[in-house]
Scaffold this motif. Sequence first.
Motif, short mmCIF file in Angstrom:
data_model
loop_
_atom_site.label_atom_id
_atom_site.label_comp_id
_atom_site.label_asym_id
_atom_site.label_seq_id
_atom_site.Cartn_x
_atom_site.Cartn_y
_atom_site.Cartn_z
N LEU A 58 0.83 -1.21 0.00
CA LEU A 58 0.00 0.00 0.00
C LEU A 58 0.86 1.25 0.00
O LEU A 58 0.61 2.20 -0.76
CB LEU A 58 -0.93 -0.02 1.22
N ASP A 59 1.87 1.25 0.83
CA ASP A 59 2.69 2.46 0.99
C ASP A 59 3.56 2.73 -0.23
O ASP A 59 3.70 3.88 -0.68
CB ASP A 59 3.57 2.30 2.24
N SER A 60 4.13 1.67 -0.82
CA SER A 60 5.10 1.89 -1.89
C SER A 60 4.49 1.96 -3.27
O SER A 60 5.07 2.56 -4.18
CB SER A 60 6.14 0.75 -1.87
N LYS A 61 3.29 1.36 -3.44
CA LYS A 61 2.78 1.26 -4.81
C LYS A 61 1.35 1.75 -5.00
O LYS A 61 1.06 2.50 -5.93
CB LYS A 61 2.88 -0.20 -5.28
N TRP A 62 0.46 1.34 -4.12
CA TRP A 62 -0.95 1.50 -4.43
C TRP A 62 -1.62 2.70 -3.79
O TRP A 62 -2.71 3.10 -4.22
CB TRP A 62 -1.71 0.22 -4.05
N SER A 63 -1.03 3.29 -2.80
CA SER A 63 -1.68 4.38 -2.08
C SER A 63 -2.13 5.51 -3.00
O SER A 63 -3.25 6.02 -2.90
CB SER A 63 -0.73 4.94 -1.00
N VAL A 64 -1.27 5.90 -3.96
CA VAL A 64 -1.60 7.03 -4.84
C VAL A 64 -2.71 6.70 -5.82
O VAL A 64 -3.32 7.61 -6.41
CB VAL A 64 -0.35 7.48 -5.62
N HIS A 65 -3.01 5.41 -6.00
CA HIS A 65 -4.05 5.01 -6.95
C HIS A 65 -5.43 4.89 -6.30
O HIS A 65 -6.41 4.65 -7.01
CB HIS A 65 -3.68 3.65 -7.58
N LEU A 66 -5.49 5.01 -4.99
CA LEU A 66 -6.75 4.82 -4.27
C LEU A 66 -7.33 6.14 -3.82
O LEU A 66 -6.62 7.13 -3.63
CB LEU A 66 -6.53 3.91 -3.04
N SER A 67 -8.65 6.14 -3.61
CA SER A 67 -9.30 7.33 -3.05
C SER A 67 -8.96 7.43 -1.57
O SER A 67 -8.53 6.44 -0.95
CB SER A 67 -10.82 7.21 -3.22
N PRO A 68 -9.15 8.59 -0.95
CA PRO A 68 -8.89 8.70 0.49
C PRO A 68 -9.67 7.67 1.31
O PRO A 68 -9.11 7.07 2.24
CB PRO A 68 -9.32 10.13 0.81
N GLU A 69 -10.94 7.44 0.96
CA GLU A 69 -11.74 6.48 1.71
C GLU A 69 -11.17 5.08 1.57
O GLU A 69 -11.07 4.32 2.55
CB GLU A 69 -13.19 6.51 1.21
N GLU A 70 -10.78 4.71 0.35
CA GLU A 70 -10.20 3.38 0.12
C GLU A 70 -8.88 3.22 0.87
O GLU A 70 -8.62 2.16 1.48
CB GLU A 70 -9.99 3.17 -1.38
N ARG A 71 -8.05 4.26 0.83
CA ARG A 71 -6.78 4.21 1.57
C ARG A 71 -7.02 4.04 3.06
O ARG A 71 -6.38 3.23 3.73
CB ARG A 71 -5.97 5.49 1.33
N ASN A 72 -7.94 4.84 3.59
CA ASN A 72 -8.21 4.78 5.02
C ASN A 72 -8.72 3.40 5.44
O ASN A 72 -8.31 2.86 6.48
CB ASN A 72 -9.23 5.86 5.41
N TRP A 73 -9.62 2.83 4.63
CA TRP A 73 -10.14 1.50 4.97
C TRP A 73 -9.02 0.47 4.93
O TRP A 73 -8.91 -0.38 5.83
CB TRP A 73 -11.25 1.11 4.00
N ALA A 74 -8.18 0.53 3.89
CA ALA A 74 -7.08 -0.43 3.78
C ALA A 74 -6.13 -0.32 4.96
O ALA A 74 -5.72 -1.33 5.54
CB ALA A 74 -6.33 -0.22 2.46
N TRP A 75 -5.78 0.92 5.35
CA TRP A 75 -4.91 1.09 6.52
C TRP A 75 -5.61 0.60 7.78
O TRP A 75 -4.98 0.03 8.69
CB TRP A 75 -4.49 2.55 6.67
N GLY A 76 -6.94 0.78 7.85
CA GLY A 76 -7.68 0.29 9.01
C GLY A 76 -7.61 -1.22 9.14
O GLY A 76 -7.41 -1.76 10.23
N VAL A 77 -7.77 -1.92 8.01
CA VAL A 77 -7.71 -3.38 8.03
C VAL A 77 -6.29 -3.85 8.36
O VAL A 77 -6.10 -4.81 9.13
CB VAL A 77 -8.16 -3.96 6.67
#
Length: 661
Positions: free
Chosen positions: A260-279
């Motif tokens: 998530l941090d190195s590749k995908w974070s910039v491709h996700l919406s804020p809500e998607e990023r937040n949920w992924a970090w939450g999980v």
Amino acid sequence: MQFLRAILTPLVAATLLAATAPLVMAQNRGDDTLLEMQQAFRKGDRNKLAQLLPAARGHALEPWAAYWELRVRLGEASPQEIQSFMQRYAGTYQEDRLRNDWLLLLGQRRDWSQFAEQHPSYRMSDDREVRCYALLIDHIKGTAPATVADDVRSNWYAIRDADDGCNHAAGELYTAKKLSALDIWRKARLGVDANRPRVVRNAVEIVAPDALPQLKEALDTPSKYLLGRATARGKVRQELIVLALIKLAGSDPDGAARQLDSKWSVHLSPEERNWAWGVIGKAAAQKLSSDAMGYFGNITKDSDLNDDLLGWKVRAALRAGQWKAVAKAVDAMGPEGRQDSTWVYWKARALLAGKPSDADRAEARQLFESIAGTRGFYEQLALEELGQRISVPPAPAPLTAEEKAAARANPGLNRALYAILLGLRSEGVREWNYTTNLHQPGGMPDRELLAAADFACQREVWDRCINTSERTKGVIEVNQRFPMPFRSTVVERAQGIGIDPAYVYGLIRQESRFVMDARSHVGASGLMQVMPATARWTAKKIGLTNFTPDQITDRDTNITIGTAYLKLALDDFAGSMPMAAAAYNAGPGRPRSWRNGPVLDAAIWAENVPFAETRDYVKKVLSNTTNYAAILTGLPQSLKSRLGTIGPRDANLPEVNKDLP
């Protein structure tokens, strides 16, 4: 059989106990028929059920026999036959149980007219799938409430396994633009987190059916999928990435974090990023990783998470001593979460951390006062935060002869006790719960619940005694909620080996509810739910000669071995009641691992136990223990004094029972 007949006086006085001897003998023979029919029902043996049903006619449990026989062939039964059953057994649990089953079948068949005709008569109203079908019909008819989308969504999210009713309703509301794509994707996320692939597939099929092949790849090999190039576009691509990250986080939260941090974070919406970090934070917190709060710290908006993820953020923050994060996460929960006694207590504690203002102290006190009492773990801790101890509540006014007679005259309660004492425990428990829940809107009032509990207590059906009495709202009858069967045996065994009898009772109450023949899905048996291998080891350890595994079902032997093992666990964990309880439930190896890390208030340690069952178990055993101690001693008690602190084992101290199984 004499004992079974004794409980049925109110129900069948005219038809059984006043009957001739041949009729009573026929009733006893009918018991065997009922037991045989239950086994045939579990095997789906239609022919045997049809063959045995005539012999069950006139039996006190005839409604169960008739239900089993019709239920196995419900799909082929005519509406007239079903209506005939409901008329014959009108008002019984079995009538409403069959209606529940029929409504599900009608929903699956999309037979909305018959469903709408039957649904108003459905009294249980506790089946989420039926509720979703009913909401969908209202939507189709244009009579749905304004909250229809919220109602369907909440019921759908609450069902862990794949279902037709809520899934179909969600699909229809999505088509009607009443549920959003995010609503559907969130259900898929919940399915991945719960390891329910059918749930995930069903949700994705609603919102992006063309993405099903990629979904399989994302769930089967999430690392490979994330390392490659996802070919889906836009929102679908982003959500598949989130699902793959959730799947990966379940086994490798650090790896998911790197992806998530190195590749995908910039491709996700804020809500998607937040949920992924939450999980990812939740997965790390369940491993008691010190990285958990770092992962949660990447979340920019706590309200993007659901209450489950926020609960794990609170736990990780408690473990890390980050009280501001505790308060912030609780504040972001929904109304139900914020009112849960767990999060009320920790929000109040967070307000008192550091240098609280007068306003903070006032709010904390108000929160403690809102939950304080003797009913549970956090209620007791809140009471102590207010400077009070746990005492025996005042007894309610004694039940009158009329109140007791009314309970004993209740047909549903009588059938339930008959079934339980006959060996049909599952059926009896369901009928008992139905009768006490649905006697009238809102369930039975307190006095009737106390009378029903008394009926169960007098028949030594302790689990129904306890569970029924626990539901009273305005009064507490401690002798029903915290009974002490076999008192002389338990107290003598406990005191003989230097263990608090209140602790033993607190554990038995949680383990088996004093059900003598209780048996868990993993093979534990008896009052103290002892595993065969544990029983053999303990018997050898304490010098119990000539022990054989079948003896574990003997009451006194079960208590002897169970209390001995509990004492050995206590010794191994230097007298820590929370850790010994965790060891009793989950085995000693896990709490030995869970204790590593910072020295914690034992309440924080218990709240961070990774297994939901063990976390709940530890808290309930300690709460039970405190109440039993108040009853046994007649003195005010402290839960806090039984908790203490928990941290790594002192390496200078010997391991007392290193081979403890």
